[in-house]
Design a protein around this motif. Structure first.
Motif, PDB file in Angstrom:
ATOM      1  N   MET A  45      -1.176  21.945  25.839  1.00 45.43           N
ATOM      2  CA  MET A  45      -0.420  21.134  26.812  1.00 45.43           C
ATOM      3  C   MET A  45       0.077  19.849  26.178  1.00 45.43           C
ATOM      4  N   VAL A  46      -0.836  19.217  25.423  1.00 42.20           N
ATOM      5  CA  VAL A  46      -0.485  17.955  24.764  1.00 42.20           C
ATOM      6  C   VAL A  46       0.650  18.186  23.786  1.00 42.20           C
ATOM      7  N   LEU A  47       0.548  19.263  23.028  1.00 41.21           N
ATOM      8  CA  LEU A  47       1.600  19.556  22.059  1.00 41.21           C
ATOM      9  C   LEU A  47       2.935  19.810  22.759  1.00 41.21           C
ATOM     10  N   ALA A  48       2.868  20.514  23.884  1.00 39.40           N
ATOM     11  CA  ALA A  48       4.094  20.774  24.650  1.00 39.40           C
ATOM     12  C   ALA A  48       4.707  19.473  25.144  1.00 39.40           C
ATOM     13  N   GLY A  49       3.853  18.566  25.601  1.00 36.18           N
ATOM     14  CA  GLY A  49       4.336  17.272  26.088  1.00 36.18           C
ATOM     15  C   GLY A  49       4.965  16.462  24.978  1.00 36.18           C
ATOM     16  N   MET A  50       4.310  16.463  23.808  1.00 46.24           N
ATOM     17  CA  MET A  50       4.841  15.731  22.653  1.00 46.24           C
ATOM     18  C   MET A  50       6.215  16.288  22.260  1.00 46.24           C
ATOM     19  N   GLU A  51       6.267  17.606  22.245  1.00 47.55           N
ATOM     20  CA  GLU A  51       7.501  18.269  21.846  1.00 47.55           C
ATOM     21  C   GLU A  51       8.659  17.922  22.791  1.00 47.55           C
ATOM     22  N   GLN A  52       8.342  17.763  24.052  1.00 44.71           N
ATOM     23  CA  GLN A  52       9.372  17.521  25.059  1.00 44.71           C
ATOM     24  C   GLN A  52       9.503  16.038  25.424  1.00 44.71           C
ATOM     25  N   ALA A  53       8.898  15.178  24.630  1.00 43.89           N
ATOM     26  CA  ALA A  53       8.854  13.753  24.993  1.00 43.89           C
ATOM     27  C   ALA A  53      10.257  13.171  25.163  1.00 43.89           C
ATOM     28  N   LYS A  75       6.623   6.283  25.519  1.00 42.98           N
ATOM     29  CA  LYS A  75       5.582   6.320  26.560  1.00 42.98           C
ATOM     30  C   LYS A  75       5.077   7.746  26.768  1.00 42.98           C
ATOM     31  N   ASN A  76       6.001   8.713  26.729  1.00 44.82           N
ATOM     32  CA  ASN A  76       5.577  10.111  26.890  1.00 44.82           C
ATOM     33  C   ASN A  76       4.641  10.528  25.759  1.00 44.82           C
ATOM     34  N   MET A  77       4.905   9.989  24.562  1.00 44.64           N
ATOM     35  CA  MET A  77       4.030  10.332  23.435  1.00 44.64           C
ATOM     36  C   MET A  77       2.655   9.682  23.593  1.00 44.64           C
ATOM     37  N   PRO A 123       7.925   7.657  35.340  1.00 44.24           N
ATOM     38  CA  PRO A 123       7.730   8.922  36.054  1.00 44.24           C
ATOM     39  C   PRO A 123       7.114  10.028  35.203  1.00 44.24           C
ATOM     40  N   THR A 124       7.732  10.352  34.078  1.00 39.49           N
ATOM     41  CA  THR A 124       7.252  11.521  33.329  1.00 39.49           C
ATOM     42  C   THR A 124       5.963  11.215  32.565  1.00 39.49           C
ATOM     43  N   ALA A 125       5.860  10.008  32.025  1.00 37.15           N
ATOM     44  CA  ALA A 125       4.637   9.661  31.282  1.00 37.15           C
ATOM     45  C   ALA A 125       3.427   9.750  32.208  1.00 37.15           C
ATOM     46  N   THR A 126       3.584   9.281  33.438  1.00 35.31           N
ATOM     47  CA  THR A 126       2.465   9.326  34.385  1.00 35.31           C
ATOM     48  C   THR A 126       2.098  10.769  34.709  1.00 35.31           C
ATOM     49  N   VAL A 127       3.087  11.631  34.853  1.00 34.68           N
ATOM     50  CA  VAL A 127       2.810  13.043  35.136  1.00 34.68           C
ATOM     51  C   VAL A 127       2.061  13.681  33.960  1.00 34.68           C
ATOM     52  N   LEU A 128       2.552  13.453  32.744  1.00 39.05           N
ATOM     53  CA  LEU A 128       1.905  14.045  31.570  1.00 39.05           C
ATOM     54  C   LEU A 128       0.438  13.610  31.491  1.00 39.05           C
ATOM     55  N   PHE A 129       0.252  12.325  31.665  1.00 42.89           N
ATOM     56  CA  PHE A 129      -1.101  11.737  31.612  1.00 42.89           C
ATOM     57  C   PHE A 129      -2.025  12.383  32.656  1.00 42.89           C
ATOM     58  N   LYS A 130      -1.531  12.513  33.871  1.00 44.18           N
ATOM     59  CA  LYS A 130      -2.386  13.031  34.942  1.00 44.18           C
ATOM     60  C   LYS A 130      -2.632  14.530  34.800  1.00 44.18           C
TER      61      LYS A 130
END
Lengths: 885, 91
Positions: A45-53, A75-77, A123-130
């Protein structure tokens, strides 16, 4: 139907119910997962988030028109990589932490369905984090994004969800509201299957979360003050402040809002800001900005400015600034509604204030913090540790960031070792339940599995005990320049004082203080102190009964530590190791206390107790501390050969009760039990002989030893309900302590041997054992019997026979106390006995009506006590009736 | 009147499918049906949905469904989703 539900319509409600149903099922499935299962899911999941940051940052920027695309990607990273770095090795399933030395294990329990509100600003950073937090903790989340940022959030949720499910997460573990509305949020916040509301956002969302009646994590607005103190590294402070305040165009709620600058460096600091791309506003420009950016009605910054560039804001306000201006700096003269730019500004406008002193600077920072940002974040730049400490003390902020940028510093993990987060707890000041950087532990119910622990026990006794005839000769080995013999007048007449004097080293100067043989009052103690001081004594020899020895103990305490407050030291306590009162350890004078008992009962020569009579208040104060124990005990039977018969009986029974109560005490140990048993054996054998043949030296000697040995036991195991009853009864009716104890004894044995109405809480005891211990005593005494009950009955009978031989009256009635007088006294006696600390170690916890019942049993007299089974116990109601008759 | 009992094993590797088969078997079951969960280590969302349907259909057809050999993790999941009360758990 509630207003918000009515406004939703059936289709929307069905849609929301569908989301909850999916989440509920996912949460149930998730409970079966192991730590390894969830860790396998989190990483991809983390890798997917990083990739789509960057992709998510672009969506967020395009949808919200706020902030800086590149910063949003950053922030997404942070929300993925940094958060992963923090959580990856954390145990969040099953056993989290173990503390074997404390017998404690912490275990994780998922919460279930979480409804999570996310903000427009991040918005997106908070979603990724949660999402990462939720998977790590086995929770399902329904996201309620800001209505103006829902598309980018929806995409962020989709990316996380697909990565999670692909690696084994339950279906439906994340869902996200499409086209969300305020009534949607209200409906979900109050839904019975939503277990936690996690609201990161503006005041409205947080307030709604806390108003939902659900457990909530609500983290809201800030108004970050910065103190730029004159010792600070100014270049670093200016760059950090610009970095932070312009990061994502100031949308992070921890970003700097007002910089309070020491007068000495104010001009230089502004020059540095200016040199690095800030525009310093004139007073006129500041006023203009205030009017344009802050709504005078609400006193809050206008939404249109949030996350916009400095040059766009300047243009909107009609300010002429250079095209590369990063930041607008507005000098203000105070904080509050009349200074509009002192509010939270989630855009690159920074207020500055010139402070003439540290005090003024701190005051302004406090004002800024309390003007809409209570509990959130504050920043200090200084090289002065005292200033930093003071700032931390006076500012009410969950995060005090030192010598680093506020917004990025508060996120944690970049500039400091705080927990990485996108949700800042603001504590009660901000109406929040936590000041923490919200993290995985807030998404868990942490259970404590607490094993039974056994506190360390003790067996503390005086260093030296000398016994048998002529033990007094051992006095010679204690060198003393000046010795005070504390005794009573009768013992002087008997010549005992002379015996002591003869046995002291020849060079010792001896002084004698004769005091009454009664519980000592403070006046007696003062006399002793005067004598000790006048004679510069280095030793006390206490020759007498319990009262004389007690008086000497208190004299020693006060002489060594004049500051000792006897009133405080006599305060009640439940566990000597945890009591409030602290006995003094600093000693002004050194003094040895040698105790020579002249009765065979109290055992005061080895106990840590001393009773003081408070004449003014008409009550006894019991002092308890092992520092009170005499240094040396001399148990020489020559001093008890002339004890009168009645005193022999009363003190001997006191010794027996000490031993019997220590034997069944919940503080008992193999150490105390062995002493208690020996004392019981000696007392049963030798007390009647000493009573009937006072000149029998062996009997006298053994009873003298028995009293001391019993005291060694109860000094460490304490006593029980017999003493509580005897103290109350004896004081009320003027009956000697030993005799009062004797009147209660058979009834107390029967009472303790029966099945208790209430068990005494005690970690030291496994199961109820009092009746078995009494049976062991019966065996020790060779009383026969086959069952435990038979043995207890025989012990009671043997005790009664012993009391008969000692001519102890068979009942309280036989003391001549009228029944009506006794009936009037019993309720109060029961209360006094209940307040007595003696029973705290009794194996059975006495109820008030049981205490009253025991008094009445003693009133009726011996020959009636039997070990009662459960069916033979009086009911509470019967006990009360009896107590009141 | 004697009550007949139908026993079915639920395959842990394909629990949702097995439960679907049990749903079909409800029609031919007597008054009681027992599902043996001994080989089921974990249930997924599909299995829970199938159990929801099974409980509803069993209620309609007055068939008592007992779950035998349910491990504690699966039992807890059923409790959380409020399904446990709709089945019995024979020893």
């Amino acid at each position: 139907m509630t207003d918000y539900a009515a406004s939703l319509g059936e289709d929307r409600i069905a849609y929301l119910e569908g989301l909850v149903d999916q989440a509920r099922t996912a949460a149930a499935v998730f409970t079966q997962y192991t730590q390894e299962d969830v860790d396998r899911i989190v990483k991809p999941m983390v890798l997917a988030g990083m990739e789509q940051a960057r992709h998510l940052a672009t969506l967020a920027f395009e949808e919200t028109k706020l902030g800086v695309l590149e910063d949003k990607a950053m922030k997404n990273m942070v929300a993925t990589e940094f958060v992963y770095n923090y959580v990856k090795d954390k145990r969040t399933v099953g056993v989290m932490r173990e503390f074997p030395e404390r017998g404690l294990v912490e275990m994780a329990e998922p919460i279930g369905v979480i409804f999570s509100v996310t903000p427009i600003t991040n918005p997106t950073a908070t979603v990724l984090f949660k999402c990462i937090m939720a998977i790590k903790t086995r929770n399902a989340v329904i996201f309620g994004p800001h209505p103006l940022a829902w598309r980018c959030c929806f995409e962020a949720v989709r990316i996380m969800y697909e990565a999670a499910v692909k690696h084994g997460a339950p279906e439906g573990v994340f869902t996200c509201l499409e086209s969300p509305t305020v009534p949607d949020n209200q409906y979900l916040m109050r839904h019975k299957d939503v277990r936690l509301v996690d609201a990161t956002g503006g005041r409205g969302a947080v307030k709604a979360a806390y108003g939902s009646g659900k457990p909530a994590l609500g983290v809201g607005p800030g108004n970050t003050p910065v103190y730029l103190e004159k010792t600070a590294d100014l270049d670093m402070a200016v760059v950090d402040t610009i970095t932070s305040k312009t990061f994502d165009n100031g949308t992070i709620c921890a970003s700097e809002q007002t910089v309070v600058i020491d007068d000495e460096v104010y001009d230089r600091v502004l020059e540095k800001f200016s040199a690095l791309g800030a525009h310093i506003c004139s007073a006129k420009e500041t006023a203009l900005l205030g009017r344009v950016l802050v709504d005078p009605e609400t006193g809050m910054a206008r939404p249109m400015a949030i996350g916009q560039k400095a040059i766009d804001i300047a243009r909107a306000a009609g300010l002429a600034v250079k095209p590369d201006t990063k930041l607008l700096i507005a000098p203000i003269q105070g904080v509050g509604r009349e200074h509009p730019l002192s509010v939270e500004k989630l855009f690159p406008v920074l207020a500055v204030y010139r402070a003439k002193s540290v005090d003024e600077a701190l005051k302004v920072c406090v004002d800024v913090n309390r003007f809409g940002g209570l509990g959130h974040t504050a920043v200090v730049f200084s090289r002065n540790d005292e200033v930093i400490r003071k700032f931390g003390e006076v500012i009410d902020a969950g995060r005090v960031i030192v010598n680093s940028p506020g917004s990025i510093g508060a996120l944690g993990g970049v500039y400091n070792d705080m927990v990485p987060t996108f949700s800042f707890g603001c504590g009660t000041g901000g109406g929040n339940s936590t000041t923490d950087n919200v993290n995985v532990y807030h998404y868990l119910n942490i259970k404590r599995v607490a094993r039974r622990t056994q506190m360390p026990m003790w067996f503390r006794i005086p260093n030296q005990i000398y016994f048998n005839r002529n033990a007094v000769e051992n006095l010679r080995q204690f060198p003393s320049r000046s010795t005070l013999i504390v005794t009573n007048p009768v013992l002087e007449q008997f010549g005992h004082v002379e015996v002591v004097r003869r046995n002291l080293p020849p060079q010792t100067v001896v002084h004698v203080l004769a005091i009454p043989e009664a519980e000592p009052e403070i006046g007696i103690v003062m006399l002793g102190l005067e004598a000790l001081a006048a004679n510069k004594a280095d030793q006390i020899v206490a020759l007498g009964g319990g009262s004389v020895i007690d008086a000497a103990k208190i004299m020693k305490l006060k002489y060594q530590s004049p500051q000792a407050d006897l009133e405080e030291l006599g305060a009640p306590f439940l566990d000597i190791r945890k009591r409030v009162a602290e006995y003094p350890t600093e000693k002004t004078n050194q003094l040895r206390l040698i105790a020579i008992p002249t009765t065979s009962g109290t055992g005061s020569e080895v106990t840590p107790f001393a009773v003081l009579f408070d004449k003014q208040r008409g009550r006894k104060v019991t002092l308890t501390d092992y520092s009170l124990s005499p240094d040396v005990a001399i148990v020489d039977p020559q001093f008890v050969m002339s004890m009168p018969k009645a005193l022999t009986a009363d003190t001997g029974i006191d010794c027996l009760v000490h031993a019997l109560e220590a034997a069944v005490s919940v503080y008992g140990s193999p150490y105390t039990e062995s002493h208690a048993m020996q004392a019981i054996r000696l007392a049963f054998r030798y007390l009647p002989i000493a009573y009937e043949n006072p000149r029998d030296e062996e009997a006298r000697s053994m009873m003298h030893n028995a009293a001391c040995i019993a005291a060694l036991a109860f000094s460490n195991a304490s006593v029980g309900v017999n003493h509580a009853l005897a103290h109350a009864f004896g004081a009320r009716f003027g009956v000697a302590h030993g005799r009062a104890n004797a009147l209660m004894l058979p009834h107390v044995i029967a009472y303790n041997a029966a099945v208790p109405t209430k068990f005494m809480p005690s970690p030291h005891v496994r199961g109820y054992t009092a009746h078995k211990k009494y049976a062991q005593i019966a065996d020790l005494l060779g009383l026969g019997g086959h069952t435990v009950a038979e043995k207890v009955d025989r012990l009671i009978a043997a005790t009664e026979q012993l009391l008969d031989r000692l001519a102890v009256p068979r009942s309280i009635a036989l003391l001549g106390i009228a029944e009506e007088d006794f009936a009037r006294a019993v309720p109060e006696l029961a209360q006094i006995a209940f307040d007595d600390p003696s029973w705290r170690t009794n194996p059975r916890m006495p109820l008030l009506n049981e205490l009253a019942d025991l008094f009445w049993s003693a009133y009726r007299g011996r020959g009636l006590a039997k070990a009662a089974g459960p069916s033979e116990q009086p009911t509470a109601a019967e006990g009360l009736v009896y107590a009141n008759k | 009147m004697p009550i007949s009992e139908t026993c079915l094993n639920i395959d842990g590797a394909r629990a949702a499918q097995s439960l679907q088969e049990a749903l079909t078997a409800l029609d031919t079951a007597g008054g009681e049906m027992v599902l043996d969960f001994s080989s089921v280590r974990r249930v997924d969302a599909g299995a829970l949905r199938a159990m929801e349907k099974l409980a509803a259909a069993a209620g309609d057809k007055a068939v008592k469904v007992g779950l035998r050999g349910v491990n504690i993790d699966v039992y807890k999941a059923l409790k959380l989703i409020k399904l446990a009360s709709r089945f019995s758990f024979p020893a």
